[in-house]
Write an enzyme that holds these catalytic residues in place. Structure first.
Site, PDB file in Angstrom:
ATOM      1  N   ASP A 104      -1.259   4.386 -13.027  1.00  0.00           N
ATOM      2  CA  ASP A 104       0.043   4.435 -12.608  1.00  0.00           C
ATOM      3  C   ASP A 104       1.020   5.236 -13.410  1.00  0.00           C
ATOM      4  O   ASP A 104       0.442   6.465 -13.920  1.00  0.00           O
ATOM      5  CB  ASP A 104       0.654   3.014 -13.029  1.00  0.00           C
ATOM      6  N   HIS A 132       7.774   2.225 -13.576  1.00  0.00           N
ATOM      7  CA  HIS A 132       6.821   1.541 -12.723  1.00  0.00           C
ATOM      8  C   HIS A 132       5.555   1.194 -13.173  1.00  0.00           C
ATOM      9  O   HIS A 132       5.031  -0.064 -12.994  1.00  0.00           O
ATOM     10  CB  HIS A 132       6.577   2.669 -11.499  1.00  0.00           C
ATOM     11  N   SER A 182       3.413  -2.452  -4.260  1.00  0.00           N
ATOM     12  CA  SER A 182       3.183  -2.050  -5.608  1.00  0.00           C
ATOM     13  C   SER A 182       3.252  -3.470  -6.640  1.00  0.00           C
ATOM     14  O   SER A 182       2.377  -3.336  -7.741  1.00  0.00           O
ATOM     15  CB  SER A 182       4.296  -0.874  -6.452  1.00  0.00           C
TER      16      SER A 182
END
Lengths: 429, 80
Positions: A184, A215, A378
């Site tokens: 990520d 994120h 996600s």
């Protein structure tokens, strides 16, 4: 700004401050005030008017002590200049033109871009929609519920709805001994919830692993977050004893390339990570042979790649097909459901193997925010990755293809087509 | 001038030849190898777009694709 943020994180303390100071001048006082500062404290000065169109690049301006913005009657003073001259307050400046001197704070804003604003509004609507559905469901007597109507898992106190839905809190497994790779935007390596946790990391994008996006810290938190975070934060991590492997394959803007993703997968397989979680993709992309091969190679080495189906849909009117790498047959593709057990409006379809909680998911976030609620496939993906780690711990035979088979066989059925939620909702052992 | 157009490419191998041998042949054919990813069986790098077919013809090459951007969902949004 990345440099300032990194410096702030290294300083510790109140990381919402940039380390610089803002000098606000009284009306009309800027010209005189700036001259006084220069004369009394021998500052290196610059004026925004020296820059073309007054478009000041703060990096170019880093060499000066004080940069003044005459249009707004404010000057920015470097932290070093403030410290060496002890100029942290208006009183210290002892100048009648100075209104105040204040620490400068970071601004994290998505309001600049109208498209982002609209997407934010869309997300808010989704929350309202989810909430209303949930309420309606709660107030509905069981007798009039249709037999196959979805039922929300009863909420377990002190854990997020996503963990409740996967039944992870009741599991006797915690991921101990299982390596979980999160590919990520990196990870906030100084996050307080992970203090003392061993973390293996690598970067494939030419930037430090430190997550300046947020994120990666969020997805890693869902899969591997602690059993009991400090303070009022509910438990949000599924496999708290797993060994987190952070592969930074997306830069701090959230972008990367297929080659970088493949490099990350290669590293995760070399490290024998039983679970490889990828909350990323190329929307609309056809199946990529390189990912299909990588998925086969992963399973041959006792690893399993789990990837987000994608968020390019706007249900019910638009349902787009999952992009790569999720669309590869050798990669587990994860769709998203809401806390009301509905398919999330954004969740892509067609090639979906199973679903995870993906709307309104609380998890860790880069400091200074520390925790944040986000939505997307996600977020659903690391729920599946965390459960996969628990299953892997439950038996050394559950690796690669066997782990995939067990994940898909142990789901909770959902009354939606397989093209939306695959086999159903992921469940912990 | 397609010959001048250099593209980032992802090359997938068949696994029937040692990947380093495939990489050598690719280099000889004008492919600028960046990474040889042994575990996943991919070779990444760049080369002239006009030579993609030539690269495809090399023994042990299963696929030649243009390296694509990936992201976290619609970039810069709350949904990711």
């Amino acid at each position: 700004m990345d440099e300032l943020l990194l410096a702030a994180l290294e300083r510790g303390g109140d990381t919402s401050q940039t380390g610089r100071y803002l000098i606000t001048f009284k009306e009309g006082g800027l010209e005189t005030g700036v001259k006084n500062l220069q004369a009394r404290h021998s500052f290196q000065m610059a004026d925004a008017r020296d820059f073309a169109e007054q478009a000041v690049n703060m990096q170019d301006a880093a060499a000066v002590d004080v940069l003044s913005f005459p249009e707004i009657g404010v000057a920015v003073m470097s932290g070093e200049a403030a410290a060496t001259r002890n100029l942290m307050t208006a009183a210290a400046a002892d100048d009648e033109t100075v209104e105040s001197i204040d620490p400068e704070y970071f601004v994290f804003s998505s309001h600049v871009n109208p498209r982002d604003y609209l997407r934010g509004a869309m997300r808010a609507l989704q929350f309202v929609y989810d909430d209303l559905l949930e309420e309606a469901e709660e107030s509905e007597p069981d007798a009039i519920r249709s037999p196959d109507a979805p039922v929300s898992e009863p909420l377990v106190a002190g854990v997020t709805w996503g963990l409740s839905a996967t039944r992870a809190p009741a599991s006797r497994f915690d991921g101990r001994g299982i390596k979980v790779a999160i590919l990520d935007t990196g990870f906030d390596l100084g996050h307080p919830d992970f203090a003392g946790r061993p973390i293996v990391s690598a970067t494939f994008v030419g930037q430090p692993v430190m997550d300046l996006h947020g994120h990666g810290t969020h997805t890693a938190g869902t899969a591997c977050g602690p059993l009991a975070p400090a303070g009022p934060t509910p438990r949000y991590g599924i496999a708290p004893r797993s060994l987190l492997h952070v592969g930074k394959v997306l830069n701090n803007s959230g972008g990367g390339t297929q080659a970088q993703s493949l490099a990350g997968i290669n590293w995760a397989i070399a490290n024998r990570c039983a679970v490889i979680s990828m909350s990323l993709g190329a929307a609309g992309s056809p199946v990529q042979p390189s990912y299909t091969n990588a998925g086969t190679a992963a399973m041959a080495n006792g690893c399993l790649i789990i990837a987000a189906a994608g968020n390019s849909s706007y249900r019910p009117s638009v349902i787009n097909a999952a992009g790569s790498p999720a669309n590869s047959p050798t990669v587990v593709s994860v769709g998203s459901v809401t806390s009301a057990m509905q398919v999330s409006v954004f969740s892509d379809g067609q090639k979906v193997d199973l679903a995870g909680p993906g709307s309104g998911v609380l998890s860790s976030y880069k400091r200074p925010v520390t925790h944040s609620t986000l939505s997307g496939t996600s977020m659903a993906t690391p729920h599946v990755a965390g459960c996969a780690a628990l299953w892997a711990q439950s038996s050394p035979a559950l690796r690669g293809a066997a782990l995939r088979a067990r994940l898909l066989a142990s789901v909770r059925a959902l009354p939606f087509p397989a093209s939306d939620v695959g086999a159903g909702l992921v469940q912990a052992p | 001038m397609p010959d001048q157009f250099i593209q980032s490419l992802v090359i997938t191998t068949t696994g029937t030849r040692p990947i380093e041998h495939v990489a050598q042949d690719l280099r000889a054919a004008g492919f600028d190898v960046q990474q040889v990813l042994e575990f996943v069986g991919s070779i990444t790098g760049s080369g002239p777009a006009s030579k993609a077919d030539e690269f495809r013809g090399i023994a042990g090459v299963a696929d030649v694709s243009v390296d694509q951007p990936v992201d976290i969902g619609p970039p810069g949004t709350a949904i990711s």
